[in-house]
Motif scaffolding. Structure first.
Motif, PDB file in Angstrom:
ATOM      1  N   SER A  14       0.820  -1.215   0.000  1.00  0.00           N
ATOM      2  CA  SER A  14       0.000   0.000   0.000  1.00  0.00           C
ATOM      3  C   SER A  14       0.852   1.263   0.000  1.00  0.00           C
ATOM      4  O   SER A  14       0.353   2.339  -0.318  1.00  0.00           O
ATOM      5  N   GLY A  15       2.112   1.140   0.366  1.00  0.00           N
ATOM      6  CA  GLY A  15       2.990   2.298   0.386  1.00  0.00           C
ATOM      7  C   GLY A  15       2.821   3.151   1.627  1.00  0.00           C
ATOM      8  O   GLY A  15       3.598   4.063   1.859  1.00  0.00           O
ATOM      9  N   GLY A  16       1.800   2.897   2.414  1.00  0.00           N
ATOM     10  CA  GLY A  16       1.614   3.595   3.678  1.00  0.00           C
ATOM     11  C   GLY A  16       1.330   5.080   3.585  1.00  0.00           C
ATOM     12  O   GLY A  16       1.372   5.772   4.580  1.00  0.00           O
ATOM     13  N   GLY A  17       0.993   5.605   2.414  1.00  0.00           N
ATOM     14  CA  GLY A  17       0.725   7.035   2.263  1.00  0.00           C
ATOM     15  C   GLY A  17      -0.429   7.512   3.122  1.00  0.00           C
ATOM     16  O   GLY A  17      -0.850   6.841   4.057  1.00  0.00           O
ATOM     17  N   ASP A  18      -0.946   8.660   2.809  1.00  0.00           N
ATOM     18  CA  ASP A  18      -2.063   9.224   3.554  1.00  0.00           C
ATOM     19  C   ASP A  18      -3.287   8.347   3.358  1.00  0.00           C
ATOM     20  O   ASP A  18      -3.830   8.253   2.265  1.00  0.00           O
ATOM     21  N   ARG A  19      -3.722   7.705   4.415  1.00  0.00           N
ATOM     22  CA  ARG A  19      -4.825   6.766   4.315  1.00  0.00           C
ATOM     23  C   ARG A  19      -6.130   7.336   4.850  1.00  0.00           C
ATOM     24  O   ARG A  19      -7.155   6.716   4.724  1.00  0.00           O
ATOM     25  N   GLY A  20      -6.069   8.498   5.447  1.00  0.00           N
ATOM     26  CA  GLY A  20      -7.278   9.071   6.015  1.00  0.00           C
ATOM     27  C   GLY A  20      -7.657   8.367   7.304  1.00  0.00           C
ATOM     28  O   GLY A  20      -7.070   7.360   7.686  1.00  0.00           O
ATOM     29  N   PRO A  21      -8.665   8.895   7.982  1.00  0.00           N
ATOM     30  CA  PRO A  21      -9.069   8.301   9.261  1.00  0.00           C
ATOM     31  C   PRO A  21      -9.636   6.892   9.090  1.00  0.00           C
ATOM     32  O   PRO A  21     -10.399   6.626   8.170  1.00  0.00           O
ATOM     33  N   GLU A  22      -9.248   6.012   9.970  1.00  0.00           N
ATOM     34  CA  GLU A  22      -9.721   4.634   9.918  1.00  0.00           C
ATOM     35  C   GLU A  22     -11.241   4.566  10.082  1.00  0.00           C
ATOM     36  O   GLU A  22     -11.889   3.674   9.546  1.00  0.00           O
ATOM     37  N   LEU A  23     -11.807   5.515  10.763  1.00  0.00           N
ATOM     38  CA  LEU A  23     -13.244   5.569  10.989  1.00  0.00           C
ATOM     39  C   LEU A  23     -14.033   5.514   9.682  1.00  0.00           C
ATOM     40  O   LEU A  23     -15.120   4.956   9.621  1.00  0.00           O
ATOM     41  N   PHE A  24     -13.482   6.083   8.609  1.00  0.00           N
ATOM     42  CA  PHE A  24     -14.180   6.151   7.328  1.00  0.00           C
ATOM     43  C   PHE A  24     -13.806   5.028   6.359  1.00  0.00           C
ATOM     44  O   PHE A  24     -14.188   5.061   5.203  1.00  0.00           O
ATOM     45  N   ARG A  25     -13.080   4.060   6.832  1.00  0.00           N
ATOM     46  CA  ARG A  25     -12.655   2.951   5.983  1.00  0.00           C
ATOM     47  C   ARG A  25     -13.609   1.770   6.139  1.00  0.00           C
ATOM     48  O   ARG A  25     -14.278   1.629   7.155  1.00  0.00           O
ATOM     49  N   THR A  26     -13.649   0.905   5.145  1.00  0.00           N
ATOM     50  CA  THR A  26     -14.501  -0.280   5.227  1.00  0.00           C
ATOM     51  C   THR A  26     -13.831  -1.403   6.015  1.00  0.00           C
ATOM     52  O   THR A  26     -14.511  -2.318   6.472  1.00  0.00           O
ATOM     53  N   HIS A  27     -12.494  -1.346   6.146  1.00  0.00           N
ATOM     54  CA  HIS A  27     -11.750  -2.362   6.885  1.00  0.00           C
ATOM     55  C   HIS A  27     -10.719  -1.670   7.771  1.00  0.00           C
ATOM     56  O   HIS A  27     -10.229  -0.593   7.412  1.00  0.00           O
ATOM     57  N   PRO A  28     -10.354  -2.292   8.890  1.00  0.00           N
ATOM     58  CA  PRO A  28      -9.274  -1.729   9.714  1.00  0.00           C
ATOM     59  C   PRO A  28      -7.964  -1.707   8.928  1.00  0.00           C
ATOM     60  O   PRO A  28      -7.794  -2.445   7.963  1.00  0.00           O
ATOM     61  N   TYR A  29      -7.052  -0.858   9.358  1.00  0.00           N
ATOM     62  CA  TYR A  29      -5.737  -0.816   8.722  1.00  0.00           C
ATOM     63  C   TYR A  29      -5.091  -2.203   8.797  1.00  0.00           C
ATOM     64  O   TYR A  29      -5.259  -2.919   9.788  1.00  0.00           O
TER      65      TYR A  29
END
Length: 90
Positions: free
Chosen positions: A23-38
């Protein structure tokens, strides 16, 4: 499911670590708005679960990774799929 199929469930944590790496670890945004945990959080959780609930699968020759079988059954078939089309191309 992995343990019931005879696979080492710890391999799932390794998959999550691979996903983190690619994934490259770039800016992923808040985990709250993701469909899966980091992925790194998922890897930690898998390791915790394996250490407690599936400890009997570790260092047990009955539970293997079977990387060759996985490549043959899954990756080879995925590699033969046509490349997906971009929605604007359709």
């Amino acid at each position: 499911y992995m343990g019931r199929a005879g696979y080492n469930p710890l391999a799932l944590a390794e998959v999550m670590e691979i996903l983190l790496e690619v994934s490259g670890g770039g800016d992923r945004g808040p985990e709250l708005f993701r469909t899966h945990p980091y992925p790194e959080k998922r890897a930690v959780r898998v390791r915790e679960i394996v250490a407690t609930e599936y400890a009997d699968t570790q260092n047990n020759p009955q539970f293997v990774r079977n990387a060759g079988q996985y490549r043959r059954i899954v990756l080879d078939k995925l590699g033969r799929l046509p490349a997906p089309k971009h929605p604007k191309e359709e």
